[in-house]
Design a protein around this motif. Structure first.
Motif, PDB file in Angstrom:
ATOM      1  N   ASP A 232      46.705  92.834  67.878  1.00  0.00           N
ATOM      2  CA  ASP A 232      46.026  93.219  66.637  1.00  0.00           C
ATOM      3  C   ASP A 232      47.098  93.640  65.624  1.00  0.00           C
ATOM      4  OD1 ASP A 232      44.653  94.477  64.549  1.00  0.00           O
ATOM      5  OD2 ASP A 232      43.139  95.343  65.878  1.00  0.00           O
ATOM      6  N   PRO A 233      47.626  92.703  64.834  1.00  0.00           N
ATOM      7  CA  PRO A 233      48.712  93.014  63.905  1.00  0.00           C
ATOM      8  C   PRO A 233      48.376  94.142  62.926  1.00  0.00           C
ATOM      9  CG  PRO A 233      48.481  90.647  64.134  1.00  0.00           C
ATOM     10  CD  PRO A 233      47.306  91.262  64.850  1.00  0.00           C
ATOM     11  N   GLU A 234      47.116  94.235  62.521  1.00  0.00           N
ATOM     12  CA  GLU A 234      46.730  95.306  61.601  1.00  0.00           C
ATOM     13  C   GLU A 234      46.876  96.667  62.275  1.00  0.00           C
ATOM     14  OE1 GLU A 234      42.708  96.897  59.298  1.00  0.00           O
ATOM     15  OE2 GLU A 234      42.850  94.793  59.904  1.00  0.00           O
ATOM     16  N   LEU A 235      46.432  96.770  63.513  1.00  0.00           N
ATOM     17  CA  LEU A 235      46.567  98.019  64.250  1.00  0.00           C
ATOM     18  C   LEU A 235      48.035  98.318  64.540  1.00  0.00           C
ATOM     19  CD1 LEU A 235      45.267 100.408  65.699  1.00  0.00           C
ATOM     20  CD2 LEU A 235      44.950  98.929  67.707  1.00  0.00           C
ATOM     21  N   MET A 236      48.802  97.291  64.818  1.00  0.00           N
ATOM     22  CA  MET A 236      50.225  97.484  65.061  1.00  0.00           C
ATOM     23  C   MET A 236      50.906  98.089  63.835  1.00  0.00           C
ATOM     24  SD  MET A 236      52.881  94.825  66.858  1.00  0.00           S
ATOM     25  CE  MET A 236      52.511  93.469  65.716  1.00  0.00           C
ATOM     26  N   ALA A 237      50.486  97.646  62.667  1.00  0.00           N
ATOM     27  CA  ALA A 237      51.034  98.203  61.424  1.00  0.00           C
ATOM     28  C   ALA A 237      50.649  99.666  61.264  1.00  0.00           C
ATOM     29  CB  ALA A 237      50.548  97.391  60.237  1.00  0.00           C
ATOM     30  N   ALA A 263      59.898  88.223  80.676  1.00  0.00           N
ATOM     31  CA  ALA A 263      60.127  87.640  79.354  1.00  0.00           C
ATOM     32  C   ALA A 263      58.854  87.594  78.521  1.00  0.00           C
ATOM     33  CB  ALA A 263      60.697  86.229  79.510  1.00  0.00           C
ATOM     34  N   ASP A 264      57.680  87.710  79.158  1.00  0.00           N
ATOM     35  CA  ASP A 264      56.411  87.651  78.429  1.00  0.00           C
ATOM     36  C   ASP A 264      56.021  88.989  77.811  1.00  0.00           C
ATOM     37  OD1 ASP A 264      56.176  85.019  79.196  1.00  0.00           O
ATOM     38  OD2 ASP A 264      54.873  85.458  80.913  1.00  0.00           O
ATOM     39  N   VAL A 265      56.611  90.089  78.271  1.00  0.00           N
ATOM     40  CA  VAL A 265      56.291  91.398  77.703  1.00  0.00           C
ATOM     41  C   VAL A 265      56.723  91.393  76.232  1.00  0.00           C
ATOM     42  CG1 VAL A 265      56.693  93.876  77.842  1.00  0.00           C
ATOM     43  CG2 VAL A 265      56.618  92.501  79.933  1.00  0.00           C
ATOM     44  N   PRO A 266      55.806  91.629  75.291  1.00  0.00           N
ATOM     45  CA  PRO A 266      56.134  91.461  73.857  1.00  0.00           C
ATOM     46  C   PRO A 266      56.927  92.632  73.277  1.00  0.00           C
ATOM     47  CG  PRO A 266      53.856  92.109  74.086  1.00  0.00           C
ATOM     48  CD  PRO A 266      54.374  91.932  75.487  1.00  0.00           C
ATOM     49  N   LEU A 267      57.999  92.983  73.956  1.00  0.00           N
ATOM     50  CA  LEU A 267      58.802  94.131  73.556  1.00  0.00           C
ATOM     51  C   LEU A 267      59.436  93.929  72.194  1.00  0.00           C
ATOM     52  CD1 LEU A 267      59.945  96.891  74.438  1.00  0.00           C
ATOM     53  CD2 LEU A 267      61.816  95.642  75.547  1.00  0.00           C
ATOM     54  N   ARG A 268      60.004  92.741  71.971  1.00  0.00           N
ATOM     55  CA  ARG A 268      60.660  92.503  70.684  1.00  0.00           C
ATOM     56  C   ARG A 268      59.651  92.440  69.542  1.00  0.00           C
ATOM     57  NH1 ARG A 268      65.276  91.753  68.556  1.00  0.00           N
ATOM     58  NH2 ARG A 268      66.439  91.693  70.516  1.00  0.00           N
ATOM     59  N   THR A 269      58.478  91.905  69.798  1.00  0.00           N
ATOM     60  CA  THR A 269      57.445  91.879  68.756  1.00  0.00           C
ATOM     61  C   THR A 269      57.130  93.290  68.284  1.00  0.00           C
ATOM     62  OG1 THR A 269      56.472  89.881  69.709  1.00  0.00           O
ATOM     63  CG2 THR A 269      55.098  91.162  68.208  1.00  0.00           C
ATOM     64  N   LEU A 270      56.967  94.182  69.222  1.00  0.00           N
ATOM     65  CA  LEU A 270      56.674  95.582  68.908  1.00  0.00           C
ATOM     66  C   LEU A 270      57.845  96.221  68.167  1.00  0.00           C
ATOM     67  CD1 LEU A 270      54.160  97.326  69.663  1.00  0.00           C
ATOM     68  CD2 LEU A 270      55.529  98.277  71.521  1.00  0.00           C
ATOM     69  N   PHE A 271      59.034  95.979  68.652  1.00  0.00           N
ATOM     70  CA  PHE A 271      60.250  96.547  68.061  1.00  0.00           C
ATOM     71  C   PHE A 271      60.420  96.082  66.620  1.00  0.00           C
ATOM     72  CE2 PHE A 271      64.918  96.321  67.388  1.00  0.00           C
ATOM     73  CZ  PHE A 271      65.268  97.643  67.648  1.00  0.00           C
ATOM     74  N   GLU A 272      60.267  94.790  66.393  1.00  0.00           N
ATOM     75  CA  GLU A 272      60.486  94.248  65.050  1.00  0.00           C
ATOM     76  C   GLU A 272      59.365  94.616  64.093  1.00  0.00           C
ATOM     77  OE1 GLU A 272      61.299  90.083  65.559  1.00  0.00           O
ATOM     78  OE2 GLU A 272      63.349  90.485  66.292  1.00  0.00           O
ATOM     79  N   ALA A 273      58.211  95.011  64.621  1.00  0.00           N
ATOM     80  CA  ALA A 273      57.116  95.487  63.767  1.00  0.00           C
ATOM     81  C   ALA A 273      57.324  96.935  63.334  1.00  0.00           C
ATOM     82  CB  ALA A 273      55.786  95.342  64.490  1.00  0.00           C
ATOM     83  N   GLY A 274      58.343  97.590  63.894  1.00  0.00           N
ATOM     84  CA  GLY A 274      58.648  98.958  63.494  1.00  0.00           C
ATOM     85  C   GLY A 274      57.865 100.021  64.245  1.00  0.00           C
TER      86      GLY A 274
END
Length: 353
Positions: A232-237, A263-274
């Protein structure tokens, strides 16, 4: 010529997601089982992490059964002291200068004379381990979301009595699909009024709806796991904007089948979203890896540079409730690690919660 990667065990960091029973060393489990006459299943005696997959009801039941068997081996005050001391020793060896350990005292109360004695034994053990190892240790009292909400309120009131002895937060653990967060709103209200921060599990076995409940209803300052907020990109923000920390435990995410491989754990996605991240080991006894291994996973599976690993360490420290002077000491150590100054991190004094 490329510079060798720095040793993540010497990177100063805070450990914000570690469960009391799950922190146990495998050899300690074997010794306590022998001492107390507990017969362990082969999956807890092989020396290898049990094969788990808890994304369905049967899989979670098996995980919980193994956890309960391990818990049944902890029966005395000496056992409790041993677990806390060894958790602190292991954390210190992994570069942690601050540990916030989570415990549900109801699990131990029947053998230790009740809820209040159980909490006081844990706090005595924390004080002793803090003095022995030099790392700061604080306690998060957690309720079990599969039990009645009135029990959670009792625990919240109990936790509120010990804010001057190192109880800093109130959590909510176990299968989030079986106990929705809104049912525990009153317990978290009690905890907040006492000055405890809210640290419920959410966003691991259940998705973004669980996270919304934890944030909007329980007032979560940190989330146990929270990794599935990426759906949920909105919630991530929202989490990024409010600086709500996700205590991400990559090894347990894979072990429990939330993701098929590291490798499937979305760690970088979370990190780069701040979104602030605090890597945690969760339950090393069952998942087979401790804190430093989570940083190694970030490096090996998600190509985190040393500078990015240092930022993860900073986020764990800033997400903690460590006193300001302890945070400064740890943050200074992160900068020295990144600059290549000093071969080993050693806390300079035993901080107090």
């Amino acid at each position: 010529m490329d510079r060798p990667a720095r040793d993540v065990r010497t990177l100063p960091k805070a450990h914000l997601h570690l469960h009391f029973t799950g922190s146990m060393r495998s050899e300690t489990l074997l010794e306590l089982a022998d001492l107390h006459g507990v017969r362990l299943p082969d999956s807890l005696t092989s020396g290898r992490p049990p094969r788990l997959r808890a994304t369905d009801e049967r899989g979670w039941f098996r995980f919980q059964r193994l956890y309960d068997i391990a818990r049944s081996c902890v029966r005395s005050e000496d056992d409790m002291h041993r677990l806390v001391r060894e958790a602190a020793e292991d954390d210190r060896a992994e570069g942690s200068g601050w540990l916030e350990i989570q415990v549900d005292p109801t699990s131990y109360a029947p053998r230790l004379g009740g809820l209040t004695p159980a909490v006081e034994i844990v706090l005595d053990a924390v004080e002793a381990a803090r003095a022995a190892t030099g790392i700061g240790i604080a306690v998060v009292i957690a309720a079990n979301r599969t039990k009645h909400q009135l029990e959670a309120r009792t625990l919240a009131r109990l936790a509120a009595q010990y804010t001057d002895r190192g109880v800093v937060g109130f959590g909510l653990s176990n299968d989030e699909r079986r106990g929705r967060a809104p049912a525990f709103e009153k317990a978290f209200e009690i905890a907040r009024h006492a000055g405890l921060f809210a640290d419920p599990h959410g966003g691991e076995l259940d998705g973004p709806r669980s996270i919304r409940d934890c944030v909007d209803v329980l007032g979560a300052r940190r989330l146990g796991h929270g990794i599935r907020v990426v759906e949920d990109p909105e919630l991530m923000a929202v989490l990024a904007r409010r600086r709500i920390v996700c205590e991400v435990c990559p090894a347990s995410n894979v072990a429990l089948g939330v993701y098929d491989k590291a490798a499937d754990v979305p760690l970088r996605t979370l990190f780069e979203a701040g979104v602030p991240i605090a890597l945690g080991a969760d339950d090393p006894l069952l998942f087979g890896s401790r804190l430093a291994a989570q940083y190694e996973l970030a490096r090996d599976e998600h190509d985190f540079t040393d500078a990015e690993l240092a930022e993860l360490a900073r986020q764990s420290i800033l997400g903690s409730v460590a006193p300001a002077e302890v945070q400064r000491e740890l943050l200074d150590g992160v900068e020295r690690w990144l600059a290549g100054v000093g071969a080993e991190f050693v806390p300079t004094r035993p901080p107090v919660a």
